[in-house]
Design a protein around this motif. Structure first.
Motif, PDB file in Angstrom:
ATOM      1  N   ILE A  46     -16.981 -16.762 -18.097  1.00  0.00           N
ATOM      2  CA  ILE A  46     -17.376 -15.404 -18.466  1.00  0.00           C
ATOM      3  C   ILE A  46     -17.093 -14.394 -17.362  1.00  0.00           C
ATOM      4  O   ILE A  46     -16.607 -13.288 -17.626  1.00  0.00           O
ATOM      5  N   ARG A  47     -17.379 -14.722 -16.104  1.00  0.00           N
ATOM      6  CA  ARG A  47     -17.260 -13.725 -15.033  1.00  0.00           C
ATOM      7  C   ARG A  47     -16.862 -14.355 -13.714  1.00  0.00           C
ATOM      8  O   ARG A  47     -17.318 -13.938 -12.657  1.00  0.00           O
ATOM      9  N   GLY A  48     -16.008 -15.369 -13.794  1.00  0.00           N
ATOM     10  CA  GLY A  48     -15.604 -16.074 -12.577  1.00  0.00           C
ATOM     11  C   GLY A  48     -14.146 -16.456 -12.603  1.00  0.00           C
ATOM     12  O   GLY A  48     -13.262 -15.615 -12.777  1.00  0.00           O
ATOM     13  N   CYS A  49     -13.898 -17.764 -12.451  1.00  0.00           N
ATOM     14  CA  CYS A  49     -12.534 -18.220 -12.190  1.00  0.00           C
ATOM     15  C   CYS A  49     -11.526 -17.869 -13.278  1.00  0.00           C
ATOM     16  O   CYS A  49     -10.389 -17.525 -12.973  1.00  0.00           O
ATOM     17  N   VAL A  50     -11.918 -17.927 -14.551  1.00  0.00           N
ATOM     18  CA  VAL A  50     -10.941 -17.657 -15.612  1.00  0.00           C
ATOM     19  C   VAL A  50     -10.544 -16.180 -15.650  1.00  0.00           C
ATOM     20  O   VAL A  50      -9.346 -15.866 -15.528  1.00  0.00           O
ATOM     21  N   PRO A  51     -11.471 -15.230 -15.826  1.00  0.00           N
ATOM     22  CA  PRO A  51     -11.029 -13.827 -15.825  1.00  0.00           C
ATOM     23  C   PRO A  51     -10.421 -13.392 -14.496  1.00  0.00           C
ATOM     24  O   PRO A  51      -9.494 -12.577 -14.471  1.00  0.00           O
ATOM     25  N   LYS A  52     -10.915 -13.954 -13.384  1.00  0.00           N
ATOM     26  CA  LYS A  52     -10.345 -13.604 -12.075  1.00  0.00           C
ATOM     27  C   LYS A  52      -8.894 -14.059 -11.993  1.00  0.00           C
ATOM     28  O   LYS A  52      -8.021 -13.321 -11.509  1.00  0.00           O
ATOM     29  N   LYS A  53      -8.594 -15.282 -12.469  1.00  0.00           N
ATOM     30  CA  LYS A  53      -7.219 -15.767 -12.410  1.00  0.00           C
ATOM     31  C   LYS A  53      -6.310 -14.915 -13.285  1.00  0.00           C
ATOM     32  O   LYS A  53      -5.144 -14.667 -12.934  1.00  0.00           O
ATOM     33  N   LEU A  54      -6.824 -14.429 -14.396  1.00  0.00           N
ATOM     34  CA  LEU A  54      -6.031 -13.542 -15.239  1.00  0.00           C
ATOM     35  C   LEU A  54      -5.736 -12.224 -14.517  1.00  0.00           C
ATOM     36  O   LEU A  54      -4.639 -11.669 -14.650  1.00  0.00           O
ATOM     37  N   LEU A  55      -6.696 -11.720 -13.747  1.00  0.00           N
ATOM     38  CA  LEU A  55      -6.427 -10.534 -12.925  1.00  0.00           C
ATOM     39  C   LEU A  55      -5.380 -10.835 -11.863  1.00  0.00           C
ATOM     40  O   LEU A  55      -4.533  -9.988 -11.544  1.00  0.00           O
ATOM     41  N   VAL A  56      -5.429 -12.036 -11.292  1.00  0.00           N
ATOM     42  CA  VAL A  56      -4.427 -12.443 -10.299  1.00  0.00           C
ATOM     43  C   VAL A  56      -3.035 -12.415 -10.921  1.00  0.00           C
ATOM     44  O   VAL A  56      -2.078 -11.894 -10.328  1.00  0.00           O
ATOM     45  N   TYR A  57      -2.908 -12.985 -12.120  1.00  0.00           N
ATOM     46  CA  TYR A  57      -1.617 -12.945 -12.805  1.00  0.00           C
ATOM     47  C   TYR A  57      -1.162 -11.500 -13.025  1.00  0.00           C
ATOM     48  O   TYR A  57      -0.004 -11.143 -12.775  1.00  0.00           O
ATOM     49  N   GLY A  58      -2.088 -10.667 -13.497  1.00  0.00           N
ATOM     50  CA  GLY A  58      -1.739  -9.275 -13.750  1.00  0.00           C
ATOM     51  C   GLY A  58      -1.305  -8.557 -12.491  1.00  0.00           C
ATOM     52  O   GLY A  58      -0.353  -7.769 -12.505  1.00  0.00           O
ATOM     53  N   ALA A  59      -2.011  -8.829 -11.387  1.00  0.00           N
ATOM     54  CA  ALA A  59      -1.692  -8.165 -10.123  1.00  0.00           C
ATOM     55  C   ALA A  59      -0.337  -8.593  -9.594  1.00  0.00           C
ATOM     56  O   ALA A  59       0.388  -7.785  -8.997  1.00  0.00           O
ATOM     57  N   HIS A  60       0.026  -9.841  -9.812  1.00  0.00           N
ATOM     58  CA  HIS A  60       1.266 -10.349  -9.217  1.00  0.00           C
ATOM     59  C   HIS A  60       2.514  -9.721  -9.828  1.00  0.00           C
ATOM     60  O   HIS A  60       3.591  -9.738  -9.225  1.00  0.00           O
ATOM     61  N   PHE A  61       2.377  -9.123 -11.017  1.00  0.00           N
ATOM     62  CA  PHE A  61       3.537  -8.461 -11.602  1.00  0.00           C
ATOM     63  C   PHE A  61       4.029  -7.313 -10.734  1.00  0.00           C
ATOM     64  O   PHE A  61       5.205  -6.922 -10.816  1.00  0.00           O
ATOM     65  N   ALA A  62       3.164  -6.745  -9.899  1.00  0.00           N
ATOM     66  CA  ALA A  62       3.606  -5.672  -9.012  1.00  0.00           C
ATOM     67  C   ALA A  62       4.749  -6.143  -8.120  1.00  0.00           C
ATOM     68  O   ALA A  62       5.769  -5.463  -7.969  1.00  0.00           O
ATOM     69  N   GLU A  63       4.574  -7.326  -7.523  1.00  0.00           N
ATOM     70  CA  GLU A  63       5.630  -7.882  -6.669  1.00  0.00           C
ATOM     71  C   GLU A  63       6.800  -8.392  -7.492  1.00  0.00           C
ATOM     72  O   GLU A  63       7.959  -8.243  -7.108  1.00  0.00           O
ATOM     73  N   ASP A  64       6.497  -9.031  -8.632  1.00  0.00           N
ATOM     74  CA  ASP A  64       7.575  -9.589  -9.449  1.00  0.00           C
ATOM     75  C   ASP A  64       8.514  -8.494  -9.954  1.00  0.00           C
ATOM     76  O   ASP A  64       9.745  -8.671  -9.977  1.00  0.00           O
ATOM     77  N   LEU A  65       7.954  -7.360 -10.369  1.00  0.00           N
ATOM     78  CA  LEU A  65       8.796  -6.267 -10.858  1.00  0.00           C
ATOM     79  C   LEU A  65       9.659  -5.692  -9.745  1.00  0.00           C
ATOM     80  O   LEU A  65      10.832  -5.364  -9.956  1.00  0.00           O
ATOM     81  N   ALA A  66       9.075  -5.590  -8.546  1.00  0.00           N
ATOM     82  CA  ALA A  66       9.857  -5.085  -7.408  1.00  0.00           C
ATOM     83  C   ALA A  66      10.962  -6.075  -7.036  1.00  0.00           C
ATOM     84  O   ALA A  66      12.105  -5.670  -6.751  1.00  0.00           O
ATOM     85  N   ASP A  67      10.634  -7.369  -7.041  1.00  0.00           N
ATOM     86  CA  ASP A  67      11.619  -8.390  -6.680  1.00  0.00           C
ATOM     87  C   ASP A  67      12.750  -8.470  -7.705  1.00  0.00           C
ATOM     88  O   ASP A  67      13.897  -8.812  -7.367  1.00  0.00           O
ATOM     89  N   ALA A  68      12.432  -8.178  -8.975  1.00  0.00           N
ATOM     90  CA  ALA A  68      13.430  -8.330 -10.037  1.00  0.00           C
ATOM     91  C   ALA A  68      14.678  -7.502  -9.771  1.00  0.00           C
ATOM     92  O   ALA A  68      15.790  -7.899 -10.141  1.00  0.00           O
ATOM     93  N   ARG A  69      14.505  -6.358  -9.133  1.00  0.00           N
ATOM     94  CA  ARG A  69      15.662  -5.503  -8.852  1.00  0.00           C
ATOM     95  C   ARG A  69      16.661  -6.205  -7.936  1.00  0.00           C
ATOM     96  O   ARG A  69      17.875  -6.016  -8.081  1.00  0.00           O
ATOM     97  N   ARG A  70      16.168  -7.015  -7.006  1.00  0.00           N
ATOM     98  CA  ARG A  70      17.068  -7.750  -6.103  1.00  0.00           C
ATOM     99  C   ARG A  70      17.788  -8.873  -6.843  1.00  0.00           C
ATOM    100  O   ARG A  70      18.800  -9.393  -6.349  1.00  0.00           O
ATOM    101  N   PHE A  71      17.258  -9.235  -8.005  1.00  0.00           N
ATOM    102  CA  PHE A  71      17.887 -10.290  -8.797  1.00  0.00           C
ATOM    103  C   PHE A  71      18.741  -9.713  -9.934  1.00  0.00           C
ATOM    104  O   PHE A  71      19.118 -10.435 -10.856  1.00  0.00           O
ATOM    105  N   GLY A  72      19.024  -8.417  -9.840  1.00  0.00           N
ATOM    106  CA  GLY A  72      19.971  -7.818 -10.766  1.00  0.00           C
ATOM    107  C   GLY A  72      19.376  -7.141 -11.979  1.00  0.00           C
ATOM    108  O   GLY A  72      20.118  -6.634 -12.824  1.00  0.00           O
ATOM    109  N   TRP A  73      18.043  -7.137 -12.096  1.00  0.00           N
ATOM    110  CA  TRP A  73      17.419  -6.507 -13.259  1.00  0.00           C
ATOM    111  C   TRP A  73      17.187  -5.022 -13.008  1.00  0.00           C
ATOM    112  O   TRP A  73      16.701  -4.633 -11.963  1.00  0.00           O
ATOM    113  N   GLU A  74      17.559  -4.211 -13.989  1.00  0.00           N
ATOM    114  CA  GLU A  74      17.327  -2.778 -13.893  1.00  0.00           C
ATOM    115  C   GLU A  74      15.913  -2.489 -14.391  1.00  0.00           C
ATOM    116  O   GLU A  74      15.672  -2.309 -15.587  1.00  0.00           O
TER     117      GLU A  74
END
Length: 449
Positions: A46-74
């Motif tokens: 309800i308010r621990g590891c599961v929702p927190k891990k989902l926030l972690v996944y959501g947060a990591h897209f910040a780096e993944d989107l930035a990195d994607a440009r170096r891999f040729g994605w516009e």
């Protein structure tokens, strides 16, 4: 079941441990009931590891989107919308709560959606006044975030409230140095918040290997997360416009929009009537139990965070299983607490199992350490200088690998399999005999010389 009892087992608390115990006991033929005053699923769901891990996944897209440009994605400039992620996470929590309820229903476990307290060795009273009797009572009420007794503490929040923030704060202060503090520091930083971690001591993650936690500190500072050490709180002021002014000993006052307390968790035993019926509690309110999870009152047992032994969901689940098999299944079982793997879902994540280098030197005397300090291939092409660190701690006398500690992408996923080797007491030459799976980060575990 004796006619003197309404139930063979009455469980107070429907978290992961309580649900497992109830389900298994019912499977062994016991008549079981559960009381839960909040929501079925407990802290983790309800308010621990599961929702927190989902926030972690959501947060990591910040780096993944930035990195994607170096891999040729516009990739166009992207805008993060906190309410979308928040609401989707809460919807998933609702779905999981329903699944937990279905599990209890399928196993014919009766659920009381209200608070319960113990009035005798076999007696329970519900919040609505209903009185029940059970042959065995299990306390599985978990733990709650600690809020320090300082002036203005009511203006802060805990990890419980993070998942319900109306808006994303610009300036986030996090009190604490443990895994919850570091995880939320990474999450909010990726959401482009200004993050400061405030710790009353001079170390973060004190139970983890020193080299690994130092690497996380180095990377976090490089990313822009700020740290204040040896800074115990004195008071918190709420200013007219709604921001907070934080006063710490030895530091200049600082402003924040949100202050999150992540300074530990305390067992939920208040108001349960435990001491009145003779259940012995520890100094922090934890239920004291023996190796079979039995309290000082023979008919009352406890599992999970409320015992304050190892505050991890998989441990609570294993304890619930062992309790039910022992008491109702005729299969005496005890939990082995040796070599429990753990992880910190920071950015990047940490994972470890077994003894740290410091612990091994204290306990074993002579040890060898093998270290791989490398830059993951993905980071190289992405132009990130962030380095991973893997460490094997080996008993010099027996060559047994007694600890594995890692920081880097997917470290927890890799460590789950590596933990089997530590639990099985495999030796370093056996690691060396395994062929590397190339190119992977995990291959470093079998290439250290």
């Amino acid at each position: 079941m004796s006619e003197a009892y309404d139930y063979d087992l009455f469980v107070i608390g429907a978290g992961s441990g309580g649900v497992r115990a109830a389900r298994i006991a019912a499977g062994h033929g016991a008549k079981v009931a559960v009381a839960e005053e909040y929501r079925v699923g407990g802290t983790c769901v309800i308010r621990g590891c599961v929702p927190k891990k989902l926030l972690v996944y959501g947060a990591h897209f910040a780096e993944d989107l930035a990195d994607a440009r170096r891999f040729g994605w516009e990739v166009p400039d992207c805008r993060f919308d906190w309410p979308t992620l928040r609401d989707n996470v809460l919807s998933e929590v609702d779905r999981l709560e329903g699944i937990y309820g279905e599990i209890l229903d399928r196993n014919n476990v009766e659920v009381f959606d209200q608070r319960a307290k113990i009035t005798g060795p076999n007696d329970i009273e519900l919040a609505d006044g209903t009185k029940l009797r059970a042959g065995t009572i299990l306390i599985a009420t978990g733990a709650r975030p600690v809020i320090p007794e300082i002036e203005g503490a009511e203006h802060a929040i805990t990890s419980n409230e993070v998942f319900h923030l109306e808006t994303l704060p610009k300036r986030v202060a996090i009190a604490g140095g443990g895994y919850i503090a570091n995880e939320f520091a990474g999450i909010f930083h990726e959401f482009k918040c200004d993050v400061t971690l405030i710790n009353r001591s001079d170390k973060i993650l004190r139970h983890y290997d020193e080299a690994v936690r130092d690497r996380l500190l180095q990377i976090s500072l490089m990313k822009g997360i700020k740290f204040l050490f040896n800074a115990p709180f004195e008071r918190i002021e709420k200013q007219e416009e709604g921001s907070l002014l934080l006063h710490m000993k030895g530091q200049d006052p600082m402003e924040a929009d949100v202050l999150i307390f992540a300074v530990g968790r305390a067992p939920n035993t208040q108001g349960l009537g435990l001491q009145e019926v003779g259940v012995e509690l520890g100094k922090n309110g934890a239920v004291l139990v023996d190796e079979d999870n039995q309290s000082s009152v023979p008919s009352i047992y406890a599992i999970g965070d409320v015992t304050d032994r190892v505050q991890l969901t998989p441990v609570a689940i294993r304890e619930g299983q062992a309790f039910a098999d022992t008491v109702f299944g005729g299969k005496p079982t005890r939990v082995d607490y040796d070599s429990i793997p753990s992880a910190v879902f920071s950015h990047p994540p940490i994972a470890g199992v077994g003894m740290t280098e410091g612990e091994a030197r204290t306990k074993l005397g002579s040890v060898k350490t093998y270290v791989s300090d490398f830059r993951p291939m993905k980071n190289v092409l992405a132009g990130r200088n962030e380095r991973a660190l893997y460490k094997l701690v080996v008993d010099d006398a027996t060559e047994e690998v007694v600890g594995i500690h890692m920081i880097g992408p997917d470290a927890p996923e890799i460590l789950q399999a590596a933990a089997i080797a530590v639990k099985a007491r495999l030796k370093k030459p056996q690691f060396d005999e395994v062929l590397a799976l190339h190119p992977t980060m995990a291959e470093e575990l079998v290439l250290m010389k």
